[in-house]
Write an enzyme that holds these catalytic residues in place. Structure first.
Site, PDB file in Angstrom:
ATOM      1  N   GLU A  56     -79.737  37.230  -8.833  1.00  0.00           N
ATOM      2  CA  GLU A  56     -78.363  37.554  -8.358  1.00  0.00           C
ATOM      3  C   GLU A  56     -78.030  39.038  -8.998  1.00  0.00           C
ATOM      4  OE1 GLU A  56     -76.800  36.368  -6.219  1.00  0.00           O
ATOM      5  OE2 GLU A  56     -77.881  34.691  -6.006  1.00  0.00           O
ATOM      6  N   TYR A 137     -68.822  37.104 -10.335  1.00  0.00           N
ATOM      7  CA  TYR A 137     -69.818  36.742  -9.209  1.00  0.00           C
ATOM      8  C   TYR A 137     -71.166  36.390  -9.932  1.00  0.00           C
ATOM      9  CZ  TYR A 137     -73.635  37.267  -5.998  1.00  0.00           C
ATOM     10  OH  TYR A 137     -74.657  37.141  -5.122  1.00  0.00           O
ATOM     11  N   ASP A 155     -69.052  38.414  -2.750  1.00  0.00           N
ATOM     12  CA  ASP A 155     -69.914  39.675  -2.650  1.00  0.00           C
ATOM     13  C   ASP A 155     -69.221  40.390  -1.076  1.00  0.00           C
ATOM     14  OD1 ASP A 155     -71.140  38.400  -0.752  1.00  0.00           O
ATOM     15  OD2 ASP A 155     -73.294  39.026  -1.508  1.00  0.00           O
TER      16      ASP A 155
END
Ligand code: SF4
Length: 389
Positions: A56, A137, A155
């Protein structure tokens, strides 16, 4: 009665749309599509929090096609959290070289040590958020994908899907971002959170792309306001683009015998901790050659003599562009001995692969050493007695 402010009234309007949205049915179709159509990506093969975290962080700054080989290499180099916690920043920067946003890479071993000290990954988003380098995030992605917690992600791909699905046409800003997070929060209440988040990101990446979204094949076509209007590409409203300044920079391959000088950037800030060639910005009214002589005197305490100009390299960073003017140089006769005030090394050309350099510097190297690299690649391997090819 208390009057609602403009902000809360607008936000309420967006959420009113969300209240009547058929979340269960839409998310159900989204998940069915995801399970049949998702790309087979290396980080999707299990839900190990370490692998989820690394992937990620990489995916925040690069395309899936670029991140794939980096991910595999990084995991070979640092297969477990323990390996990363033990790593030197330089090694991590080398493994990250070319991905950009090096501040994120510098924080990885720091976060790995914090996670190790805590006895493992915390299993709640708030605790994840307190780790070095973890923003909303990353915390949401790890909490939902690795631990199945109902935590949202947002995102660029998810942002585009929400803006189109709800025809959100306001400019980017705090209000819009809050609404988008609210929508992501609602979505993860309607299915397995990790799958919902990944499905939304996958939809934005593969079907609802910035240009020519493939609406006829989209599992959310039925609910999509922008597709209903017949103009999905009008959403989201493009961000106002600022003009990026462009700077000319002169740099030296300053040779001493068969070695040249490289210096290390300070640990914080842009490209922090990476190695680079000495040199600096060309000031107004200066030639690149003049700037180089000045910079080498200031930075290295020596006088240089230019041997040859090398091909110019252009590079764009997120907020500015540079035009690099590289030169082959040597110390001028009678120059004081070089004494760089920063960490530095005199390296052989073949040693450059062991240090992490910015992409633009690597492009200078590629052009400067192309002939040598080719010769080295073509040289026949020497075999010991009894060995066979
Ligand atoms: S219908 Fe089209 S615009 Fe709407 S979410 Fe799907 S791909 Fe995007």
């Amino acid at each position: 009665m208390k009057r609602r402010t403009g902000e809360s009234a607008q936000r309420g309007a967006a959420l009113r749309g969300a209240e009547t949205f058929p979340w269960k049915a839409a998310v159900g179709r989204l998940l069915a599509w995801y399970r049949s159509s998702a790309r087979d990506l290396p980080w999707r093969r299990d839900r190990d929090p370490y692998r989820v975290w690394i992937s990620e962080v990489m995916l925040q700054q690069t395309r899936v096609s670029t991140a794939g080989p980096y991910f595999e290499r990084f995991l070979r180099r640092f297969p477990t959290l323990e390996h990363l916690a033990e790593a030197e920043t330089d090694e991590v920067l080398k493994a990250w070289e070319g991905l950009g946003y090096y501040a994120r890479a510098r924080r990885l071993p720091e976060a790995a040590r914090a996670i190790r000290a805590a006895g493992g990954f915390p299993r709640d988003a708030k605790a994840l958020l307190s780790l070095p380098g973890f923003g909303p995030y990353t915390a949401g992605a790890v909490a939902s994908i690795a631990f199945g917690l109902p935590e949202p992600v947002l995102d660029g791909n998810v942002r585009r899907v929400w803006c189109r699905l709800f025809a959100l046409g306001e400019p980017d800003g705090g209000d819009l971002r809050r609404r988008l997070w609210d929508l992501s929060r609602l979505a993860v209440q309607s299915g397995p959170p990790g799958d919902v988040n990944q499905a939304l990101m996958e939809l934005g990446a593969t079907v609802c792309g910035p240009r020519r979204p493939a609406c006829p094949t989209c599992p959310l076509r039925r609910e999509c306001a922008a597709a209903g209007e017949g103009r999905p590409e009008s959403y989201p409203v493009p961000r106002a683009r600022k003009a990026h300044p462009e700077w000319a920079v002169a740099v030296a391959l300053l040779w001493r015998g068969d070695r040249f000088l490289v210096t290390k950037r300070p640990p914080g800030g842009l490209l922090g901790g990476l190695w680079e060639l000495p040199g600096g910005k060309v000031e107004e009214g200066e030639s690149p050659e003049g700037a180089l002589a000045r910079e080498i005197r200031e930075e290295v305490g020596a006088d240089c003599e230019i041997l040859a100009g090398l091909p110019v390299v252009r590079h764009a960073y997120s907020h500015f562009k540079v035009v690099l003017h590289p030169f082959d140089c040597r110390l001028a006769p009678g120059s004081p001995p070089p004494a760089p005030a920063v960490p530095h090394r005199w390296i052989l050309p073949e040693e450059r692969g062991s240090l992490a350099f910015p992409a633009a510097t690597n492009r200078i190297f590629e052009r400067r050493f192309a002939a040598e690299d080719l010769r080295a690649a073509e040289e026949p391997a020497s075999f010991g007695e009894g060995e066979r090819e």
